[in-house]
Design a protein around this motif. Structure first.
Motif: not given
Length: 239
Positions: A171-172, A65, A168, A22-23, A25-27, A68, A30
């Protein structure tokens, strides 16, 4: 997306524990999504880009990742996934609206021409009240429960003073809210503009969390006046 379509031995390696991915995945997701999006731009509609495992290895990311990344690409209408022999990721046929949204995503919000990116964010924010209006009409108890799960992820990020985890989770949560709308065009355009959300400082996290919590309460209680008031761009600290 069959699990055995293009992975070694038909079984994907285990994803990282939720607390681990979770820490990050977002960046990373993307970045991987933009890399594959560039491949789509250079490919003909319907062209095969590769298997999930091949593209995951190319991007150098974990299974969690890359899952996602796939969600981001599919939400933008950039790729389709086909199972079985010869399957994998394929460049999708894109409607004019998808092309418009994806061209917006190509904007660099830190470039000199920041006015264009700001205009795109204004369009995104203007769609918020429309999504909230649909949520007031169509949100089921299961939808509200899903939103509250997202809210719990935000609360954890606030407690840990972690802007990356908050971004993150934010965004979800926004994606879940948009999914409630039955308006496919609205969902599609919002999804393409959503990645333009600005990062938050640690000092902003609590206010952002409180705003989301109040909005979800209003949706659950079918309090239209309060929900639409909270949905206005000028009611938030993240515009």
């Amino acid at each position: 997306m069959g699990a055995a379509d293009d992975t070694r031995g038909g079984i994907e390696p285990p994803a990282l524990r939720r607390g681990d991915w979770e820490r990050t995945t977002a960046s990373r997701a993307e970045v991987a999504a933009e890399r594959i999006a560039a491949m789509v731009t250079d490919a003909e509609p319907g062209a095969r880009l590769g298997t999930k495992e091949e593209l995951r290895a190319t991007c150098g990311v974990s299974v969690g990742t890359f899952n996602e990344t796939l969600r981001l690409l599919q939400s933008r209408g950039l790729v389709t996934v086909r199972p079985g022999p010869g399957g994998g990721l394929f460049a999708a046929e894109q409607s004019p609206m998808r092309r418009l949204g994806n061209s917006v995503l190509a904007l660099d919000t830190h470039q000199a021409d920041g006015a264009r990116a700001e205009e795109a964010r204004r369009i995104r924010d203007a769609l918020g009240p429309l999504l909230v209006e649909d949520a007031l009409w169509h949100a089921s108890p299961a939808d509200v429960s899903a939103l509250r799960e997202g809210l719990a992820d935000l609360a954890k990020a606030v407690q840990e003073s972690d802007p990356a985890a908050f971004a993150a989770a934010d965004h979800r949560l926004r994606t879940r809210l948009a999914a409630i709308s039955p308006n496919m065009l609205l969902r599609s355009l919002y999804a393409t503009l959503l990645p333009l959300a600005e990062p938050d400082s640690v000092e902003q996290l609590r206010d952002r969390y409180d705003h989301h919590a109040a909005l979800i309460d209003a949706i659950e209680n079918r309090d239209r006046t309060k929900a639409l008031e909270l949905a206005r761009p000028d009611s938030r600290t993240d515009s």
